[in-house]
Design an enzyme around this catalytic site. Sequence first.
Site, PDB file in Angstrom:
ATOM      1  N   PHE A   1      -6.629  19.861 -24.926  1.00 54.12           N
ATOM      2  CA  PHE A   1      -7.365  18.625 -25.193  1.00 54.12           C
ATOM      3  C   PHE A   1      -8.733  18.705 -24.506  1.00 54.12           C
ATOM      4  O   PHE A   1      -8.903  19.455 -23.553  1.00 54.12           O
ATOM      5  CB  PHE A   1      -6.573  17.400 -24.695  1.00 54.12           C
ATOM      6  N   ASP A   2      -9.706  17.910 -24.976  1.00 56.66           N
ATOM      7  CA  ASP A   2     -11.080  18.086 -24.475  1.00 56.66           C
ATOM      8  C   ASP A   2     -11.246  17.824 -22.980  1.00 56.66           C
ATOM      9  O   ASP A   2     -11.999  18.525 -22.312  1.00 56.66           O
ATOM     10  CB  ASP A   2     -12.102  17.279 -25.298  1.00 56.66           C
TER      11      ASP A   2
ATOM     12  N   LYS B   1      -0.506   6.752 -23.569  1.00 57.55           N
ATOM     13  CA  LYS B   1       0.070   7.034 -24.888  1.00 57.55           C
ATOM     14  C   LYS B   1       1.572   6.717 -24.844  1.00 57.55           C
ATOM     15  O   LYS B   1       1.974   5.587 -25.037  1.00 57.55           O
ATOM     16  CB  LYS B   1      -0.183   8.496 -25.290  1.00 57.55           C
TER      17      LYS B   1
ATOM     18  N   HIS C   1     -19.479  14.074 -26.896  1.00 61.62           N
ATOM     19  CA  HIS C   1     -19.156  13.185 -28.013  1.00 61.62           C
ATOM     20  C   HIS C   1     -19.069  11.712 -27.611  1.00 61.62           C
ATOM     21  O   HIS C   1     -19.290  10.836 -28.414  1.00 61.62           O
ATOM     22  CB  HIS C   1     -17.854  13.630 -28.706  1.00 61.62           C
TER      23      HIS C   1
ATOM     24  N   ASP D   1       1.149  19.201 -20.812  1.00 61.17           N
ATOM     25  CA  ASP D   1       0.244  18.062 -20.966  1.00 61.17           C
ATOM     26  C   ASP D   1       1.003  17.102 -21.887  1.00 61.17           C
ATOM     27  O   ASP D   1       1.112  17.303 -23.090  1.00 61.17           O
ATOM     28  CB  ASP D   1      -1.074  18.548 -21.583  1.00 61.17           C
TER      29      ASP D   1
ATOM     30  N   TYR E   1       0.838  -1.211   0.000  1.00 64.84           N
ATOM     31  CA  TYR E   1       0.000   0.000   0.000  1.00 64.84           C
ATOM     32  C   TYR E   1       0.872   1.260   0.000  1.00 64.84           C
ATOM     33  O   TYR E   1       0.599   2.213  -0.712  1.00 64.84           O
ATOM     34  CB  TYR E   1      -0.908   0.003   1.232  1.00 64.84           C
TER      35      TYR E   1
ATOM     36  N   ALA F   1       1.083  13.750 -22.848  1.00 69.81           N
ATOM     37  CA  ALA F   1       0.667  12.436 -23.354  1.00 69.81           C
ATOM     38  C   ALA F   1       1.602  11.904 -24.445  1.00 69.81           C
ATOM     39  O   ALA F   1       1.955  10.739 -24.465  1.00 69.81           O
ATOM     40  CB  ALA F   1      -0.768  12.505 -23.858  1.00 69.81           C
TER      41      ALA F   1
HETATM   42  N1  F0G Z   1      -4.162  15.124 -22.791  1.00 74.71           N
HETATM   43  C1  F0G Z   1      -4.087  14.757 -24.085  1.00 74.71           C
HETATM   44  C2  F0G Z   1      -3.256  15.543 -25.024  1.00 74.71           C
HETATM   45  C3  F0G Z   1      -4.798  13.627 -24.516  1.00 74.71           C
HETATM   46  O1  F0G Z   1      -4.727  13.276 -25.794  1.00 74.71           O
HETATM   47  C4  F0G Z   1      -5.564  12.896 -23.581  1.00 74.71           C
HETATM   48  C5  F0G Z   1      -6.325  11.725 -23.993  1.00 74.71           C
HETATM   49  C6  F0G Z   1      -5.592  13.318 -22.254  1.00 74.71           C
HETATM   50  C7  F0G Z   1      -4.872  14.435 -21.891  1.00 74.71           C
HETATM   51  C8  F0G Z   1      -6.393  12.594 -21.202  1.00 74.71           C
HETATM   52  O2  F0G Z   1      -5.780  11.427 -20.849  1.00 74.71           O
HETATM   53  O3  F0G Z   1      -7.365   9.624 -21.556  1.00 74.71           O
HETATM   54  O4  F0G Z   1      -5.512   9.181 -19.939  1.00 74.71           O
HETATM   55  O5  F0G Z   1      -7.462  10.519 -19.254  1.00 74.71           O
HETATM   56  N2  F0G Z   1      -6.549  11.435 -25.184  1.00 74.71           N
HETATM   57  C9  F0G Z   1      -7.215  10.254 -25.684  1.00 74.71           C
HETATM   58  C10 F0G Z   1      -7.301  10.327 -27.178  1.00 74.71           C
HETATM   59  C11 F0G Z   1      -8.487   9.920 -25.010  1.00 74.71           C
HETATM   60  O6  F0G Z   1      -7.992   9.492 -27.768  1.00 74.71           O
HETATM   61  O7  F0G Z   1      -6.648  11.180 -27.784  1.00 74.71           O
HETATM   62  P1  F0G Z   1      -6.584  10.114 -20.379  1.00 74.71           P
END
Ligand code: F0G
Length: 458
Positions: free
Chosen positions: A124-125, A258, A450, A215, A72, A217
């Site tokens: 990102f969304d 990613k 979406h 950010d 833990y 990824a």
């Molecule tokens: N930031 C970026 C640039 C992303 O592309 C994503 C996720 C996230 C943050 C959020 O990360 O999914 O681990 O919570 N992108 C995916 C996509 C969902 O299909 O591009 P997460």
Amino acid sequence: MELPFAESYKIKMVEAIRKSTREEREKWLKEAYYNLFNLRSEYVYIDLLTDSGTGAMSDKQWSAMMLGDESYAGASSYLIMKDTIKKLFGFNDFLPTHQGRAAENVLFSVLVKEGDIVPGNTHFDTTKGHIEFRKATAVDCTIEDSFHPTKYHPFKGNFDLEKLENVLKSNPIEKIPVIIVTITCNSSGGQPVSMQNLKDVYSLAQKYGTKVFFDSARFAENAYFIKMREDGYQNKTIKEIVKEMYQYADGMTMSSKKDAIVNMGGFIGFRDRKLYEEASVYNIMFEGFVTYGGMSGRDMNALSQGLMESTEFEYLDTRIRQIAYLGERLKKFGIPLLEPFGGHGIFIDAKRFLPNIPKEEFIAQTLAVEIYLESGVRAVEIGTLLADRDPVTRENRYPAMELVRLAIPRRVYTNSHMDYVAAAIENVFERRDKITKGLKILQEAPIMRHFTVELDRA
Ligand code: F0G
């Protein structure tokens, strides 16, 4: 004869995939309300919905999983991850989270308040969602070239420094808690940010007294483009480039699904110990104790190994070349694409592909639906559905570009799969004049619609 390029790995385990008939797909899609997120994966032949969490782990990652420490508190897996993050990015402190948006949730719980402004390069969304959920505003400061699908710019993810400085200058700085730099910039096509731009954004942040978080990824893919396209980096290793990139950040959020090549996981890296301590409270509330935060020990082990592999040139070269391979094939056929090709997928310019569909009928979604019906290939809309409604006026936001993203999972498909995908899209392109009707919304969620929206033929 010069030896041709070939992949930097061989395959040790396989998973069967199944083709379907057009009639089956018609039925399944209707049942899914024309939302590809609602399809069962077994109804998909080649899945290019996302490159997130869909990669193939290596033998070394699988073997690292067997050594996971599931304690833990204070697990060795946590300490390995801490070492890896320190070595690659230079951050002393980090918090594990279960994925990228969880990292955003924890970090923004400390940093972002109602009425704040968070500048970025096309957030990102989920990032935008977490900002707007807190009644703050995400301001897009990406360069103008980014919104022109065919205009060549080696770093289309770059910030327009004048736009950014204007935002910093014309607002009280305490209202701007952080600048988010997304590398690569997903929403504008997996486009990279140059080292020079990272440096310039950071010096503006320092001048005005705010922070920069990356950010991250697809940070490794970003580093690859710096090596290939920016003067002075050709002879540097990816790991050296990554280390330099992160000198221009106060911290990072990471979706490890990613560029850490794992199926689940994330983290936040911090330069400032005090901020780490403040965020730890939220991490414990939302994710888990600070030494596991939503991840099991074995997953942290696989993640650390994945970070080391994704920052190897050979791996990145194989990946980015596969994306370019698909892009070149489609381009030869005259399919309108976003160029130059980005890091994690090919983005089709749906407005030019389907000029007969009005923007109110969701052009990119209509194209993604047609590609699925043609072939069983699942892509994703990056257009009006994703752009959501304006949180204040509730009107649809029509983005400058309507894109269909063919996101390529890491180390999963071969170039024969890419040939199949290309042929499918070429077939749709040949009958594009006959596609004259788009889609309409039956039901939608108030935020990030979406994922769950229900549609019908317009
Ligand atoms: N930031 C970026 C640039 C992303 O592309 C994503 C996720 C996230 C943050 C959020 O990360 O999914 O681990 O919570 N992108 C995916 C996509 C969902 O299909 O591009 P997460």
